[in-house]
Design a protein around this motif. Structure first.
Motif, PDB file in Angstrom:
ATOM      1  N   GLN A 194       0.646  11.671   5.590  1.00  0.00           N
ATOM      2  CA  GLN A 194       1.490  12.767   5.114  1.00  0.00           C
ATOM      3  C   GLN A 194       0.675  14.045   4.949  1.00  0.00           C
TER       4      GLN A 194
ATOM      5  N   MET B  80      -4.915   5.879   0.361  1.00  0.00           N
ATOM      6  CA  MET B  80      -3.656   5.293   0.817  1.00  0.00           C
ATOM      7  C   MET B  80      -3.344   5.830   2.219  1.00  0.00           C
TER       8      MET B  80
ATOM      9  N   LEU C 110      -0.757   5.811   4.135  1.00  0.00           N
ATOM     10  CA  LEU C 110       0.511   6.538   4.252  1.00  0.00           C
ATOM     11  C   LEU C 110       0.353   7.943   3.690  1.00  0.00           C
ATOM     12  N   ASP C 111      -0.341   8.060   2.557  1.00  0.00           N
ATOM     13  CA  ASP C 111      -0.605   9.350   1.947  1.00  0.00           C
ATOM     14  C   ASP C 111      -1.494  10.198   2.862  1.00  0.00           C
TER      15      ASP C 111
ATOM     16  N   GLN D 149       6.458  14.227  -5.505  1.00  0.00           N
ATOM     17  CA  GLN D 149       7.245  13.731  -4.367  1.00  0.00           C
ATOM     18  C   GLN D 149       6.392  13.585  -3.107  1.00  0.00           C
ATOM     19  N   ALA D 150       5.104  13.903  -3.218  1.00  0.00           N
ATOM     20  CA  ALA D 150       4.181  13.877  -2.069  1.00  0.00           C
ATOM     21  C   ALA D 150       4.663  14.770  -0.933  1.00  0.00           C
TER      22      ALA D 150
ATOM     23  N   LEU E  40       0.275   0.130   7.774  1.00  0.00           N
ATOM     24  CA  LEU E  40       0.540   0.757   6.481  1.00  0.00           C
ATOM     25  C   LEU E  40       1.217   2.115   6.635  1.00  0.00           C
ATOM     26  N   ILE E  41       0.868   2.841   7.700  1.00  0.00           N
ATOM     27  CA  ILE E  41       1.456   4.169   7.914  1.00  0.00           C
ATOM     28  C   ILE E  41       2.843   4.076   8.532  1.00  0.00           C
TER      29      ILE E  41
ATOM     30  N   PRO F 209       3.334   2.363   0.814  1.00  0.00           N
ATOM     31  CA  PRO F 209       2.411   3.099  -0.072  1.00  0.00           C
ATOM     32  C   PRO F 209       1.447   2.164  -0.787  1.00  0.00           C
TER      33      PRO F 209
ATOM     34  N   ASN G  76      -2.569   0.974  -1.533  1.00  0.00           N
ATOM     35  CA  ASN G  76      -3.922   1.504  -1.620  1.00  0.00           C
ATOM     36  C   ASN G  76      -4.906   0.569  -0.921  1.00  0.00           C
TER      37      ASN G  76
ATOM     38  N   GLN H 296       5.560   2.653   6.532  1.00  0.00           N
ATOM     39  CA  GLN H 296       5.825   3.428   5.311  1.00  0.00           C
ATOM     40  C   GLN H 296       5.512   2.626   4.054  1.00  0.00           C
TER      41      GLN H 296
ATOM     42  N   GLN I  74       7.808  -2.814  -4.531  1.00  0.00           N
ATOM     43  CA  GLN I  74       8.384  -1.644  -3.859  1.00  0.00           C
ATOM     44  C   GLN I  74       9.841  -1.878  -3.466  1.00  0.00           C
TER      45      GLN I  74
END
Length: 697
Positions: free
Chosen positions: A569, A563, A565-566, A638-639, A493-494, A499, A501, A497, A379
Motif C-alpha cells: 500500500q 507487514m 500488505l502494508d 485507515q492506511a 500476503l499481499i 494484514p 506481520n 490482502q 480477521q
C-alpha cells in the motif's frame, strides 16, 4: 549488392537447443557484419533438424574505404631548427611506407604533431565471410562439443556438408573442416541425395521441393494450425505448451499432424499423470474438453508423408498404451492404503540432514499452519483449525506414493486425488495441491484458506531452517529455491490482502524448531535477523519486475514496514505521489530536512514552543504542520497512504518559504532548537508513509 547463403549440414541437432542455436548464430553474424562495416538489407536464419543456415540479402560487395589519421612525434621533435626532418620523423615516415615530404601537421590542444592521413581500402565481403561464419559457429552456446572422423574440428553434432554462396557462385572456404560447395540435402527419407543450388535466393524454395521446411517459425505455425484443426474435429482443445511446441518443431523437417486415441478406461487415472507421460515421453499434444477435462485422444507430429497414415496412428497407439498402463498401475497400487498410512514412511525420509525428517517437518508445518489459521480467524475468515492441522500432516504423504515416485511433478496433485478418494473434507484435499503454489513467477496463488496456511507455513519453515544451518543462498546458488519461496510468501500476503506481520510469522517458525530436541535454532540468535533481512531484500526483485522504480522501493524500505500488505500500500502511495507536481520539490526539501537534523548536535526535541516562532515563515509552516497532523491521523488509521501524501503536499509552499526566509542555525540556541523541532515534525509526517527523500525525481 548480392545475396549470401551459408548452410551447415549436420546429423540431427539436439531438439531443445535448435532454436537457441539459430538465434545465437544470427545474432553473432549480425554483430560481426556491423563491426566489419558491411551493410545489408535483411538477414534470415533457418533451422531444421539437420541444418543451420543464414541468408543475407542486399549485402555490400566490400567494406567502404576509410581514412585513418596516424599521429607521430611532436613538431619540435620531428624537425630541427632548419626545418629538416629528424630521425624521429624519418622513422615515423618509414614505418608508414611514405616519404617525409608527405607528412602533415596535426593541431591539438597539447601542441602540434606530425601526422599522415592513410586511406585503408575495404576488403571484399567474400574474403571476410568465411571467418565471420566460423567465428559465429565457434561462439554458439554449446555445452559439450564433439569431434567426428579424423578432424580436430568440434561441433555439437558431426558436420556433413557446408554451403557458402554469393548469388550463383560458390565462395571458396573451409568451415568446420569441410570445403564449401553449392550442394545441399533434402529430407532424410523423401530426398536423401545431394541437390545442386542454382542461386542463393532459391534456397528455401528448393528445400520445400525436397520436403524440408527450413524456416523454424513456419514449421512451428504449421504444427500449431494442424493441431488446432484436428482438435476442432472432435470438439476438443489441444494443450500446446510453448516448450513442447518448440521441441517438436525441432524434431521434424516436414510436419504432418495425426490424431490417435487411447482407451477411455485410462481416464480414471489423474489426468496430470497421463498428460505428463504423453508430453514428456512421447511428445504428444493432449486434448481436453472446454472444461479442461482430458479426452481419450492425442495428436502427434510425424516427419514423413505416409501412403498409409493409419499404420502410423496404430503404431503410436500401441506405443502409448504401456505408458498409460504404467500410470494406471501406480495409481491403483497407491490406493491399497489410505493417504494417512503413507505418512508413516515420512518418518524415515530425510528432509535435510541437519533439519530432520519430512515427518518432523510436517509436524512443524502443522503447528505453524495452525498459528496462521488462528490469525485468519481473528480477521473474520472461516477456517477450521482441526482441518488445517490434518491437512498439514497429510500434505507430504504423497511423496511416498508410487505415482509421485514415477512422476515427481505430481507432488501435491496426487495427494489431492488420494485425499478425495479417502473422503477427506474438500477443504483438506484441495489444500494439499495448493501448498506448492505459486510454483513460479506469475503463477496462480492458493485459493482456499487452508491452502494459504500450508503454502505460507511450508515456505517459512524451510526458510528458517536453512538459514539456521548457515546454508543461505550465495550468488547464483539457491538449491532450496529460497528466493522463490520468499517472493511466494510476500505475494500471498499481499495479493490475498492478509494484514499479517512477518515478524510474528518468522518468530513462530523459529519456535517450531526451538521446541525440538537439540534446539537447532535456539543456539543461533541471528537467524531471525537474517531471515527478516532476506525477506525484505526480495521486495526489490518482486517490484522491479513489475516496473516499479528502485528509488520508490528504497523510499518504503527506509522505514522498514513488517507487514507485506502494508508495504504494498505504501509503494502504491509513493508511486502516485511521484506523479504530483509538488513531488520533486518536496523530495528535495525532505533531503534538506534530513541532512539538517542529522548534522544537529544532541537530540532534537519532539515538541515546538510556539512562543519562540518569531518569523512569519516559520509561523506559517507550524500552522500547516498542525493542520496536516490533524488531517492525516484518521487517514493513517485507515492506511490510506495515498491520501496522506496528497494531504502533505500542502507543506510544499510553506517549506520553500521557510528555507528562503528562516535561518535554522540561529545564534540563539533556543530559536535553533525550536526550529529543529519544527523540521523534525515535518520529517515525521512524511515518514508515516515513506522516506521520500530517497526519491530521485
Amino acid at each position: 549488392m548480392s545475396t549470401i547463403l551459408f548452410e551447415l549440414g549436420c546429423e540431427e541437432l539436439p531438439p531443445k537447443s535448435l532454436k537457441p542455436l539459430r538465434d545465437a548464430l544470427q545474432a553473432s553474424v549480425i554483430e560481426q557484419l556491423k563491426e566489419a562495416d558491411i551493410s545489408f538489407n535483411s538477414i534470415k536464419a533457418f533451422a531444421a533438424p539437420r541444418r543451420l543456415a543464414i541468408q543475407i540479402t542486399g549485402i555490400s560487395d566490400k567494406q567502404p574505404d576509410r581514412t585513418e589519421q596516424k599521429r607521430g612525434p611532436a613538431i619540435k621533435a620531428a624537425f630541427d631548427d632548419e626545418g629538416n626532418p629528424t630521425r624521429a620523423a624519418m622513422g615515423f615516415a618509414k614505418g608508414l611506407g611514405i616519404e617525409t615530404s608527405e607528412l602533415t601537421t596535426i593541431n591539438t590542444d597539447k601542441g602540434d604533431y606530425v601526422g599522415y592521413e592513410q586511406t585503408i581500402h575495404g576488403q571484399a565481403t567474400t574474403e571476410l565471410l568465411p571467418d565471420i561464419f566460423q567465428t559465429a559457429l565457434d561462439n554458439l552456446p554449446i555445452a559439450k562439443r564433439m569431434r567426428s572422423g579424423s578432424g580436430r574440428e568440434e561441433f555439437v553434432r558431426p558436420v556433413q556438408w557446408v554451403v557458402l554462396m554469393q548469388d550463383d557462385q560458390v565462395i571458396d572456404a573451409t568451415i568446420q573442416g569441410h570445403q564449401s560447395g553449392a550442394k545441399t540435402r533434402g529430407h532424410r527419407f523423401h530426398s536423401p541425395d545431394y541437390h545442386e543450388l542454382d542461386h542463393a535466393d532459391n534456397y528455401e524454395s528448393l528445400l520445400e521441393r525436397l520436403k524440408v521446411i527450413a524456416d523454424f517459425d513456419k514449421r512451428r505455425m504449421m504444427i500449431n494450425n494442424q493441431v488446432k484443426t484436428l482438435a476442432d474435429q472432435v470438439n476438443a482443445k489441444a494443450i500446446v505448451p510453448a516448450e513442447l511446441l518448440d521441441e517438436v518443431t525441432a524434431l521434424v523437417d516436414l510436419p504432418i499432424a495425426l490424431r490417435a486415441s487411447f482407451e477411455p478406461r485410462f481416464l480414471q487415472v489423474p489426468q496430470e499423470a497421463l498428460i505428463s507421460t504423453m508430453q514428456a515421453d512421447q511428445k504428444y499434444f493432449c486434448l481436453t474438453d472446454k472444461d479442461g477435462k482430458l479426452q481419450p485422444y492425442f495428436i502427434f507430429i510425424t516427419n514423413i508423408e505416409s501412403k498409409d497414415p493409419n499404420q502410423i496412428v496404430e503404431g503410436n497407439e500401441k506405443v502409448v498404451r504401456p505408458r498409460l498402463a504404467d500410470a494406471e498401475f501406480f495409481f491403483l497400487q497407491d490406493q491399497k492404503q489410505p493417504l494417512f498410512a503413507m505418512t508413516e514412511s515420512l518418518k524415515t525420509r530425510v528432509f535435510q540432514d541437519q533439519l530432520g525428517t519430512i515427518w518432523e517437518k510436517s509436524e512443524r508445518i502443522a503447528k505453524l499452519a495452525g498459528f496462521i489459521a488462528r490469525l485468519l480467524q481473528q480477521q473474520g475468515q472461516s477456517i477450521d483449525l482441526d482441518e488445517t492441522v490434518r491437512a498439514a500432516m497429510l500434505a507430504k504423504a504423497d511423496l511416498t506414493s508410487s505415482l509421485v515416485g514415477e512422476y515427481p511433478e505430481l507432488q501435491g496433485i496426487a495427494g489431492t486425488y488420494y485425499a478425495r478418494l479417502n473422503d477427506e473434507p474438500e477443504a483438506v484435499a484441495a489444500s494439499i495441491e495448493e501448498q506448492y503454489l505459486p510454483k513460479f513467477s506469475g503463477d496462480i496463488l492458493p485459493q482456499t484458506p487452508i491452502g494459504i496456511c500450508l503454502a505460507l507455513a511450508d515456505r517459512l519453515d524451510t526458510l528458517v531452517g536453512i538459514f539456521a544451518i548457515d546454508q543461505a543462498p550465495t550468488g547464483s546458488k539457491d538449491p532450496f529455491s529460497l528466493r522463490r519461496s520468499a517472493i511466494g510468501i510476500l505475494r500471498i500476503l499481499i495479493e490475498k490482502q492478509l494484514p499479517i506481520n512477518l515478524v510474528a510469522l518468522v518468530e513462530q517458525a523459529i519456535k517450531g524448531y526451538s521446541n525440538e530436541s537439540g534446539s537447532k535454532i535456539a543456539k543461533m540468535g541471528d537467524t531471525f535477523t537474517q531471515v527478516m533481512a532476506f525477506l525484505n531484500s526480495r521486495y526489490r526483485a518482486m517490484y522491479t519486475e513489475k516496473g516499479v522504480s528502485v528509488d520508490t522501493i528504497q523510499a518504503v524500505q527506509a522505514i522498514n514496514p513488517h507487514m507485506p500488505l502494508d508495504f504494498d500500500q505504501r509503494i502504491r502511495a509513493v508511486q502516485s505521489f511521484s506523479k504530483l507536481p509538488q513531488a520533486s520539490m518536496l523530495a528535495d526539501s525532505n533531503k534538506r530536512v534530513a541532512n539538517i537534523i542529522a548534522k544537529s548536535e544532541g537530540a532534537v526535541a519532539d515538541s515546538v514552543d510556539e512562543s519562540l516562532l518569531t518569523e512569519a515563515a516559520e509561523q506559517a509552516l507550524y500552522a500547516k504542520v498542525q493542520q496536516a497532523q490533524q488531517q492525516v491521523a484518521p487517514l493513517l488509521e485507515q492506511a490510506d497512504y495515498t491520501q496522506v501524501l496528497q494531504t502533505l503536499t500542502s507543506l510544499d509552499e510553506p517549506l520553500t518559504q521557510f528555507f528562503d526566509s528562516v535561518m535554522v542555525n540561529s545564534e540563539d540556541a533556543a530559536l535553533k532548537a525550536n526550529r529543529l523541532a519544527l523540521l523534525k515534525q515535518v520529517r515525521a509526517l512524511f515518514l508515516t508513509v515513506a522516506d521520500i527523500s530517497e526519491l530521485q525525481l
